[in-house]
Every structure is written in structure tokens, then in C-alpha cells.
Design a protein around this motif. Sequence first.
Motif, PDB file in Angstrom:
ATOM      1  N   ILE A  90     -43.633 -15.709  85.269  1.00  0.00           N
ATOM      2  CA  ILE A  90     -44.080 -16.648  85.271  1.00  0.00           C
ATOM      3  C   ILE A  90     -42.715 -17.391  84.229  1.00  0.00           C
ATOM      4  O   ILE A  90     -42.636 -18.413  85.266  1.00  0.00           O
ATOM      5  N   VAL A  91     -42.185 -16.673  83.858  1.00  0.00           N
ATOM      6  CA  VAL A  91     -41.161 -17.394  82.867  1.00  0.00           C
ATOM      7  C   VAL A  91     -39.946 -18.145  83.879  1.00  0.00           C
ATOM      8  O   VAL A  91     -39.395 -19.128  84.646  1.00  0.00           O
ATOM      9  N   GLU A  92     -40.115 -16.897  84.735  1.00  0.00           N
ATOM     10  CA  GLU A  92     -38.645 -16.698  85.520  1.00  0.00           C
ATOM     11  C   GLU A  92     -39.224 -17.957  87.042  1.00  0.00           C
ATOM     12  O   GLU A  92     -37.890 -18.422  87.329  1.00  0.00           O
ATOM     13  N   ARG A  93     -40.226 -17.862  87.068  1.00  0.00           N
ATOM     14  CA  ARG A  93     -40.497 -19.614  88.327  1.00  0.00           C
ATOM     15  C   ARG A  93     -40.972 -20.228  88.085  1.00  0.00           C
ATOM     16  O   ARG A  93     -40.204 -21.651  88.578  1.00  0.00           O
ATOM     17  N   ARG A  94     -41.244 -20.351  86.376  1.00  0.00           N
ATOM     18  CA  ARG A  94     -40.659 -22.475  85.702  1.00  0.00           C
ATOM     19  C   ARG A  94     -39.118 -22.078  85.610  1.00  0.00           C
ATOM     20  O   ARG A  94     -38.653 -23.410  86.246  1.00  0.00           O
ATOM     21  N   ARG A  95     -38.741 -21.245  85.610  1.00  0.00           N
ATOM     22  CA  ARG A  95     -37.043 -21.937  85.477  1.00  0.00           C
ATOM     23  C   ARG A  95     -36.660 -22.176  87.148  1.00  0.00           C
ATOM     24  O   ARG A  95     -35.442 -23.130  87.321  1.00  0.00           O
ATOM     25  N   ARG A  96     -37.179 -21.458  87.922  1.00  0.00           N
ATOM     26  CA  ARG A  96     -36.830 -21.548  89.087  1.00  0.00           C
ATOM     27  C   ARG A  96     -37.675 -22.950  89.905  1.00  0.00           C
ATOM     28  O   ARG A  96     -36.458 -24.520  90.878  1.00  0.00           O
ATOM     29  N   ARG A 120     -44.861 -23.110  76.271  1.00  0.00           N
ATOM     30  CA  ARG A 120     -44.503 -22.006  76.272  1.00  0.00           C
ATOM     31  C   ARG A 120     -45.231 -21.284  77.361  1.00  0.00           C
ATOM     32  O   ARG A 120     -46.617 -21.554  77.367  1.00  0.00           O
ATOM     33  N   VAL A 121     -44.432 -19.871  77.628  1.00  0.00           N
ATOM     34  CA  VAL A 121     -45.632 -18.840  78.088  1.00  0.00           C
ATOM     35  C   VAL A 121     -46.190 -18.005  77.357  1.00  0.00           C
ATOM     36  O   VAL A 121     -46.073 -17.158  76.771  1.00  0.00           O
ATOM     37  N   ARG A 122     -47.611 -17.585  77.617  1.00  0.00           N
ATOM     38  CA  ARG A 122     -47.931 -16.705  77.245  1.00  0.00           C
ATOM     39  C   ARG A 122     -49.217 -15.831  77.583  1.00  0.00           C
ATOM     40  O   ARG A 122     -50.098 -16.513  78.357  1.00  0.00           O
ATOM     41  N   THR A 123     -49.449 -14.722  77.407  1.00  0.00           N
ATOM     42  CA  THR A 123     -50.480 -14.299  78.349  1.00  0.00           C
ATOM     43  C   THR A 123     -51.482 -12.492  77.298  1.00  0.00           C
ATOM     44  O   THR A 123     -50.398 -12.658  76.083  1.00  0.00           O
ATOM     45  N   SER A 124     -51.893 -12.289  77.530  1.00  0.00           N
ATOM     46  CA  SER A 124     -52.806 -11.277  77.286  1.00  0.00           C
ATOM     47  C   SER A 124     -53.690 -10.575  78.398  1.00  0.00           C
ATOM     48  O   SER A 124     -53.903 -10.785  79.074  1.00  0.00           O
ATOM     49  N   PRO A 125     -53.734  -9.275  77.851  1.00  0.00           N
ATOM     50  CA  PRO A 125     -54.711  -8.471  78.072  1.00  0.00           C
ATOM     51  C   PRO A 125     -55.228  -8.720  78.253  1.00  0.00           C
ATOM     52  O   PRO A 125     -55.971  -9.884  77.997  1.00  0.00           O
ATOM     53  N   ASP A 126     -56.876  -8.127  79.720  1.00  0.00           N
ATOM     54  CA  ASP A 126     -57.803  -9.455  79.685  1.00  0.00           C
ATOM     55  C   ASP A 126     -59.713  -8.599  79.084  1.00  0.00           C
ATOM     56  O   ASP A 126     -60.452  -8.340  79.274  1.00  0.00           O
ATOM     57  N   HIS A 127     -59.020  -7.821  77.949  1.00  0.00           N
ATOM     58  CA  HIS A 127     -60.306  -7.077  77.453  1.00  0.00           C
ATOM     59  C   HIS A 127     -59.860  -7.813  75.859  1.00  0.00           C
ATOM     60  O   HIS A 127     -59.679  -8.267  75.192  1.00  0.00           O
ATOM     61  N   GLY A 128     -60.991  -7.396  75.452  1.00  0.00           N
ATOM     62  CA  GLY A 128     -61.329  -7.249  74.217  1.00  0.00           C
ATOM     63  C   GLY A 128     -60.700  -6.081  73.164  1.00  0.00           C
ATOM     64  O   GLY A 128     -60.104  -5.423  73.499  1.00  0.00           O
ATOM     65  N   VAL A 129     -60.853  -6.334  71.707  1.00  0.00           N
ATOM     66  CA  VAL A 129     -60.347  -4.966  70.845  1.00  0.00           C
ATOM     67  C   VAL A 129     -61.339  -3.885  70.847  1.00  0.00           C
ATOM     68  O   VAL A 129     -60.791  -3.003  70.461  1.00  0.00           O
ATOM     69  N   ALA A 130     -62.189  -4.087  71.712  1.00  0.00           N
ATOM     70  CA  ALA A 130     -62.897  -2.410  72.417  1.00  0.00           C
ATOM     71  C   ALA A 130     -63.232  -1.012  70.726  1.00  0.00           C
ATOM     72  O   ALA A 130     -62.029  -0.409  70.966  1.00  0.00           O
ATOM     73  N   TYR A 131     -64.159  -1.648  70.246  1.00  0.00           N
ATOM     74  CA  TYR A 131     -64.062  -1.081  68.564  1.00  0.00           C
ATOM     75  C   TYR A 131     -64.382  -0.201  69.171  1.00  0.00           C
ATOM     76  O   TYR A 131     -64.734   1.117  68.265  1.00  0.00           O
ATOM     77  N   ASP A 132     -65.598   0.431  70.131  1.00  0.00           N
ATOM     78  CA  ASP A 132     -66.429   1.226  70.103  1.00  0.00           C
ATOM     79  C   ASP A 132     -65.975   2.639  70.975  1.00  0.00           C
ATOM     80  O   ASP A 132     -65.559   3.783  70.370  1.00  0.00           O
ATOM     81  N   ILE A 133     -63.866   2.684  71.229  1.00  0.00           N
ATOM     82  CA  ILE A 133     -63.022   3.583  71.209  1.00  0.00           C
ATOM     83  C   ILE A 133     -61.922   2.991  70.700  1.00  0.00           C
ATOM     84  O   ILE A 133     -60.740   4.244  71.212  1.00  0.00           O
ATOM     85  N   ALA A 134     -61.693   2.366  69.867  1.00  0.00           N
ATOM     86  CA  ALA A 134     -60.563   2.543  68.891  1.00  0.00           C
ATOM     87  C   ALA A 134     -60.382   3.615  67.744  1.00  0.00           C
ATOM     88  O   ALA A 134     -61.162   4.235  67.968  1.00  0.00           O
ATOM     89  N   GLY A 135     -58.793   4.793  68.263  1.00  0.00           N
ATOM     90  CA  GLY A 135     -58.575   5.075  67.608  1.00  0.00           C
ATOM     91  C   GLY A 135     -59.167   7.041  68.388  1.00  0.00           C
ATOM     92  O   GLY A 135     -58.673   8.068  67.363  1.00  0.00           O
ATOM     93  N   GLN A 151     -37.574 -20.918  70.145  1.00  0.00           N
ATOM     94  CA  GLN A 151     -37.188 -20.240  71.407  1.00  0.00           C
ATOM     95  C   GLN A 151     -36.229 -19.372  71.315  1.00  0.00           C
ATOM     96  O   GLN A 151     -35.255 -18.416  71.924  1.00  0.00           O
ATOM     97  N   GLN A 152     -37.132 -18.145  70.927  1.00  0.00           N
ATOM     98  CA  GLN A 152     -36.161 -16.889  69.672  1.00  0.00           C
ATOM     99  C   GLN A 152     -36.908 -15.730  70.906  1.00  0.00           C
ATOM    100  O   GLN A 152     -36.419 -14.372  71.248  1.00  0.00           O
ATOM    101  N   ILE A 153     -37.786 -15.571  71.432  1.00  0.00           N
ATOM    102  CA  ILE A 153     -38.579 -15.790  72.143  1.00  0.00           C
ATOM    103  C   ILE A 153     -38.749 -15.813  73.218  1.00  0.00           C
ATOM    104  O   ILE A 153     -39.159 -17.556  73.901  1.00  0.00           O
ATOM    105  N   ASP A 154     -38.738 -15.957  75.073  1.00  0.00           N
ATOM    106  CA  ASP A 154     -39.415 -16.161  75.778  1.00  0.00           C
ATOM    107  C   ASP A 154     -40.852 -16.569  76.247  1.00  0.00           C
ATOM    108  O   ASP A 154     -40.519 -17.406  77.067  1.00  0.00           O
ATOM    109  N   ALA A 155     -41.154 -15.829  76.207  1.00  0.00           N
ATOM    110  CA  ALA A 155     -42.566 -15.542  76.200  1.00  0.00           C
ATOM    111  C   ALA A 155     -43.375 -15.040  75.262  1.00  0.00           C
ATOM    112  O   ALA A 155     -42.932 -13.865  74.735  1.00  0.00           O
ATOM    113  N   LEU A 156     -44.528 -15.105  75.230  1.00  0.00           N
ATOM    114  CA  LEU A 156     -45.603 -14.122  74.306  1.00  0.00           C
ATOM    115  C   LEU A 156     -46.763 -13.392  74.764  1.00  0.00           C
ATOM    116  O   LEU A 156     -47.156 -14.203  75.259  1.00  0.00           O
TER     117      LEU A 156
END
Length: 364
Positions: free
Chosen positions: A325-331, A291-306, A114-119
Motif C-alpha cells: 500500500i505504501v508503494e502504491r500510494r507513492r505511485r 499514514r498506512v496502518r494494517t493489522s492481522p485480522d485476529h484478536g489477542v487469542a487468550y485461549d491459546i496464548a503462550g 515519518q520515521q517509519i513508513d507504515a505501522l
Amino acid sequence: MSESKLRIGITQGDPNGIGWEVILKTFADPRMTELCTPVIYGSPAAAAYYRNTVEGLEEPVFQSVGSAREARRGRVNLVPCGETSAIEPGVGSAEAGRAAVEALRRAVADLREQQIDALVTAPFDKETVHSAEFPHTGHTEFLAAELGGEPLMMMCSEVLRVGLATIHIPVAQVSASLTKDRIMCCLDWLRASLKQDFGIVEPRIAVLALNPHAGDGGLLGREEEEVIRPAIVEAFERGVLAFGPFAADGLFASGGYARYDAVLAMYHDQGLAPFKTLSPDGVNFTAGLGRVRTSPDHGVAYDIAGQGKADPASMRQAIYAAIDIVERRRRWAEWTRNPLQPFERDRGGRDVSVRDLPDTEKEE
């Protein structure tokens, strides 16, 4: 705006993918640190490399910290980890996979304590991270092993929410993995998340069929009649507002999905293909964890990286979703901590809150 300045951990993902680029573009906007206290887990060398690949980027100033405990409000904090000997945009390698896992493990340790509230996790390449030390098929499976709970992969946007009954398994194994109990559990988990994480009082859930035309009465498969429909009926009898099974093409093409708060898909691409078509800036949320975890809905996209072409919109949305989501869970925890006791009449006794009527007011 979040008044609590939640600490949001963000992992670098694959250092050869677009993770660092979307992170840098996101925090080039100084308003992001007004919403939360970001704690990025990753390589300072990789961050410096990708700064030079984006022309005209307003560079965020990183505050190097030893751990999330030292994170400063109003700054973009960086926990150094996940170094590689060389940055090679667009190239999948075991070394890049190891760096992605190192950053993820460091962040999850802080999340657990619990050093961070979400990931929020930037994408990695499932092939390069897989090893004897990391035998998982994705972030979701790793988080389930580390944090416990019953994880449900859910894709979310303002347009649509899609939960998955099966996640990262071969299509040939989907049918055997779908059982009545499995689908009922997914409906329970999805309902619980929609209530506590999204504030929906009593969600309506559409359940997709597995086979074309919802099986055509068994002509194209028996899973609908023998597994999916019985699970829906029993879940409904238990109070889950579940409906279906619906043929996926008809539900999405007709716009029928809009009548429901979420859709439960039977397998990965059945849910993600229409979701990504309808929601280009969607978010991947792991429901069912402590705990709360989210991420973008895309992958590594090697074809455009860099190349400076990556769009940070989904990363921003993932951060916004984590905060919300963290705030809704608290409420939700506050609302459900001391529920009202049932009335006497609900227990079969006399309702003492209602006084006897005077004789003059009684019916003749």
C-alpha cells in the motif's frame, strides 16, 4: 521485493496475548528483512519469554535501538518499551493494557514524524486498554484522533475486501448511526482507497442492506428505502459505481461478492463474519488516513496464548499489505501530480490539435 527497504513499525500488542508469538514466528524467516526494515515496539523481556514457549523456533536476532532513526537495514530492530512486571499468558490485565498502549503511542509518534513508513499493530484487548488516558474503543479510533483524516475500517484479502459503515458500536445503535450522508461518505472513502491504495481504475462497490431480505420493501424495516438506497443512487450519480442494497446472506452465499471490488457492510459482524470465513489470513487496513496502518485480522487469542499454537500467517500478510500500500500510494502520487490539461474542445472551444482537412478530403 521492495527496493526501498521501507521501515515498517510493528507494535507488540497485549503482552499476554499472541502478539509476540506471531511476531517471533514471522521474523524467524530471514527473508522478511529482505522485504523491509522492521522496527518492533515492545518489551525485550516479553520477547525473551515467548521465545521459550515455541519449540524449535529459529530465533530472530534483535538489534536494540533507541528510536526508529537508528534502525539498521537487514536487521530486526527493537525499540524497548511497554514493559510489565510479569508476563501472564492468557490473562487480561490493566498492566498489560497499559504496556500495549505505551508501545502503540511510541510507534504512532514515529509514524507521525515519518520515521517509519507504515505501522502494523498486533492485537490488544479493548477492555484492558480502555481508561481515562485511553478512552478509545480500538486502534482505528485512536489513529483517527492522533493522525486526523476520515478512517474507514477495511478488511482485505485476495478473495474479498469489506469496508464498514459503522465500526465499534453496540448493535442497538447501528440503525440510528446510519444516515444518507454517512453512507455516501463511506462510499467516497472506499472508492478513493481502492483507487490509490489498491490500484483499481474505477472500482465497483456492492452495498449491503441492514435488514433481512433487504427490508422486503419496507415490511422488515425502512432503512433500505429511506437511507441506504437514496445514498447509493446519489453516489452513483456522482460517479461512484455503487450497487445495492443487497441482502448479505444472498450476496455471500451465491458468490455474488466476487463480481465487485469491495463490499460496504452496515455494521461490524455483518462484514467480518463472512470475511473471516472466506479469508482466514486476511488483513485489517485503516483506509482514509494520511499514514498506512494494517493489522492481522485476529484478536489477542487468550485461549491459546503462550502455548506455541498461534499462526503467524495473518501477521505476515499484514506486513506484505503495508509494504504494497505504501508503494502504491507513492505511485499514485506520481501519476496524479501533473494531470494532463483538458483539450480545447473539452472547454467548448475549437480543438487546435486537429488540422483543417484539405478541400479534396472534405465530405461532399
